[in-house]
Design a protein around this motif. Structure first.
Motif, PDB file in Angstrom:
ATOM      1  N   GLY A 187       0.782  -1.232   0.000  1.00 46.80           N
ATOM      2  CA  GLY A 187       0.000   0.000   0.000  1.00 46.80           C
ATOM      3  C   GLY A 187       0.811   1.277   0.000  1.00 46.80           C
ATOM      4  O   GLY A 187       0.253   2.364  -0.206  1.00 46.80           O
ATOM      5  N   LEU A 188       2.137   1.190   0.203  1.00 47.16           N
ATOM      6  CA  LEU A 188       2.929   2.418   0.300  1.00 47.16           C
ATOM      7  C   LEU A 188       3.074   3.112  -1.049  1.00 47.16           C
ATOM      8  O   LEU A 188       3.019   4.348  -1.113  1.00 47.16           O
ATOM      9  CB  LEU A 188       4.320   2.115   0.870  1.00 47.16           C
ATOM     10  CG  LEU A 188       5.276   3.313   0.930  1.00 47.16           C
ATOM     11  CD1 LEU A 188       4.712   4.417   1.822  1.00 47.16           C
ATOM     12  CD2 LEU A 188       6.662   2.884   1.410  1.00 47.16           C
ATOM     13  N   ARG A 191       0.256   5.510  -1.823  1.00 43.75           N
ATOM     14  CA  ARG A 191       0.229   6.679  -0.939  1.00 43.75           C
ATOM     15  C   ARG A 191       1.406   7.602  -1.220  1.00 43.75           C
ATOM     16  O   ARG A 191       1.279   8.830  -1.181  1.00 43.75           O
ATOM     17  CB  ARG A 191       0.216   6.213   0.519  1.00 43.75           C
ATOM     18  CG  ARG A 191      -1.065   5.491   0.900  1.00 43.75           C
ATOM     19  CD  ARG A 191      -1.067   4.977   2.323  1.00 43.75           C
ATOM     20  NE  ARG A 191      -1.080   6.076   3.301  1.00 43.75           N
ATOM     21  CZ  ARG A 191      -1.364   5.907   4.586  1.00 43.75           C
ATOM     22  NH1 ARG A 191      -1.684   4.699   5.048  1.00 43.75           N
ATOM     23  NH2 ARG A 191      -1.343   6.937   5.412  1.00 43.75           N
ATOM     24  N   SER A 416       3.147   7.528   6.332  1.00 45.74           N
ATOM     25  CA  SER A 416       2.499   6.524   5.484  1.00 45.74           C
ATOM     26  C   SER A 416       3.206   5.192   5.572  1.00 45.74           C
ATOM     27  O   SER A 416       2.557   4.133   5.613  1.00 45.74           O
ATOM     28  CB  SER A 416       2.476   7.004   4.027  1.00 45.74           C
ATOM     29  OG  SER A 416       1.646   8.140   3.878  1.00 45.74           O
ATOM     30  N   CYS A 420       1.372   1.821   6.860  1.00 48.60           N
ATOM     31  CA  CYS A 420       1.227   0.636   6.010  1.00 48.60           C
ATOM     32  C   CYS A 420       1.772  -0.606   6.694  1.00 48.60           C
ATOM     33  O   CYS A 420       1.209  -1.698   6.578  1.00 48.60           O
ATOM     34  CB  CYS A 420       1.936   0.853   4.678  1.00 48.60           C
ATOM     35  SG  CYS A 420       1.110   2.037   3.587  1.00 48.60           S
TER      36      CYS A 420
END
Length: 425
Positions: A187-188, A191, A416, A420
């Motif tokens: 997911g990084l 973002r 972030s 994550c």
């Protein structure tokens, strides 16, 4: 976190002394959550200061100022502490912010921070140590070279804290934003890309620092496993000989977060360059010619200046030794095949930037020399500086990224990455 949380940002980079004052104010204002301690001393005896926020067992270690020509890291460490203290403590979590890993190098680069943040002034005060004098790089086994005290302090912190995440805060002078990881962080990438776009930053999609590495998404790179080939055969930058991998071997993910001071949008262009090999070949020839010229100028530096300004002389010598090897590698490995516009742009940036750095350092080393030969050497170095700056501004369209935007992106990226890794699986 509301958008306004990150908007109260300084328009300048703090010096390490200013960062220390800010950290002491935070520790006095929030004694229940915040503490400041010395964790070591630099080679010249300057303190290495750690600002810790909260006391949970799961630790994040943030390393500011690993490279002295990248002041965004120290600024982001202080700003992150302010943001964390504006929010309730997160149960079970603690943050440990090393304000400046290389304060000695920062002292040699600090003149830029006191005046206009222009490209020319940046290089008038430029300093970046040679590889063996960079604290995040550890000596190879059997080299006989002891680790620097700054490196010992950092590895000691890693052993003490056993962080699940280490964030190393870097900046590039010209290019785009990117992140290098010692392990996947789900997911990084999404973002990180949104944060870069919000700050008006291109993503570096074919980074020179990560040539040949796995890239699961634009601007995101996974460091090779120990024993794999490094980024470049011309540079001694094997990731396994770093404090990044040292932390990884102790269970942490390290995120090396890069943000540009001057953005170059073409580093975000992944399309094939219509004449990539020709462009890279031209850059290689330019770099070789300039390095030969600057090597001759380095011979004009008197012995007393080399002794008095040893770190400056050593970094000039190092870069001039590396430059022809870099150019040869481009011709051998890059030119035979198609290249992205980003890769061709990167070669051009390096071919302008490396001589600019060396010529600027030579002007500092030659500043006290007298006589026609010394003045002629200074004049030639000034010409290299002027031509390189012109190329960067006009050929590559380098544009200043306000400190506020650099800082907001770096801070968002740290938060972030931690978020994550903390998300439930």
């Amino acid at each position: 976190m509301s958008p306004r949380t990150l908007d109260a940002r300084p328009a300048r980079y703090p010096t390490p002394a200013q960062a220390e004052c800010a950290a002491r104010r935070l520790a006095l204002r929030h004694p229940d959550r915040c503490r400041l301690r010395e964790v070591g001393r630099s080679r010249a005896g300057r303190p290495l200061l750690l600002l810790s926020v909260d006391r949970g067992p799961r630790a994040v270690l943030v390393v500011g100022g690993p490279h002295p020509n990248e002041p965004i890291g120290t600024a982001a460490a202080v700003r992150l502490a302010e943001v964390l203290l504006e929010r309730p403590a997160r149960p079970g979590l603690s943050w440990h912010l090393l304000l400046c890993l290389d304060p000695d190098g920062a002292a040699l680069n600090a003149g830029w921070l006191d005046g206009p943040l222009t490209m020319r002034r940046h290089y008038e005060h430029f300093f970046r140590p040679s590889f063996e004098e960079q604290p995040e790089l550890l000596p190879a086994p059997g080299s006989g070279r002891p680790p620097m005290p700054e490196s010992v302090a950092l590895t000691g912190l890693i052993d003490e804290l056993r962080p699940f995440l280490q964030c190393s805060l870097h900046g590039v002078d010209f290019g785009g934003a990117f992140v290098q990881l010692t392990g996947p962080v789900g997911g990084l990438a999404e973002r990180f890309a949104r944060s870069a776009d919000r700050a008006g930053l291109p993503l570096d999609v074919d980074s020179y620092d990560a040539v040949g590495w796995t890239s699961p998404a634009p601007g995101t790179y996974l460091m090779p496993a120990p024993g794999s080939p490094g980024t470049s055969r011309a540079l001694p930058d094997e990731p396994e000989l770093s404090t990044w991998s040292y932390a990884a071997r102790r269970g942490a993910v390290t995120a090396v977060l890069e943000v540009p001071m001057w953005a170059v949008d073409a580093v975000g262009d992944a399309r094939t360059h219509p004449a990539g090999p020709l462009a890279v070949g031209e850059a290689a020839r330019d770099l070789t010619t300039r390095s030969e010229e600057l090597t001759a100028l380095l011979a004009r530096v008197p012995a007393q200046a080399r002794e008095a300004y040893g770190p400056l002389a050593r970094t000039a010598e190092f870069n001039l030794a590396v430059a022809p090897r870099v150019a040869a590698e481009w011709l051998e490995l890059w030119c035979p095949g198609p290249l992205s516009a980003a890769r061709a742009t990167t070669a051009g940036l390096v071919a302008a930037r490396l001589p600019l750095r060396v010529a600027s350092i030579l002007l500092r080393l030659l500043a006290d020399s007298r006589g026609p030969a010394a003045e002629a050497a200074r004049e030639r170095a000034r010409a290299v500086v002027a031509d390189s700056l012109d190329r960067l501004r006009n050929r590559f369209g380098a544009r200043w990224v306000p400190v506020q935007e650099q800082l907001a992106h770096q801070t968002r990226a740290i938060l972030s990455t931690a978020d994550c890794l903390l998300l439930p699986i």
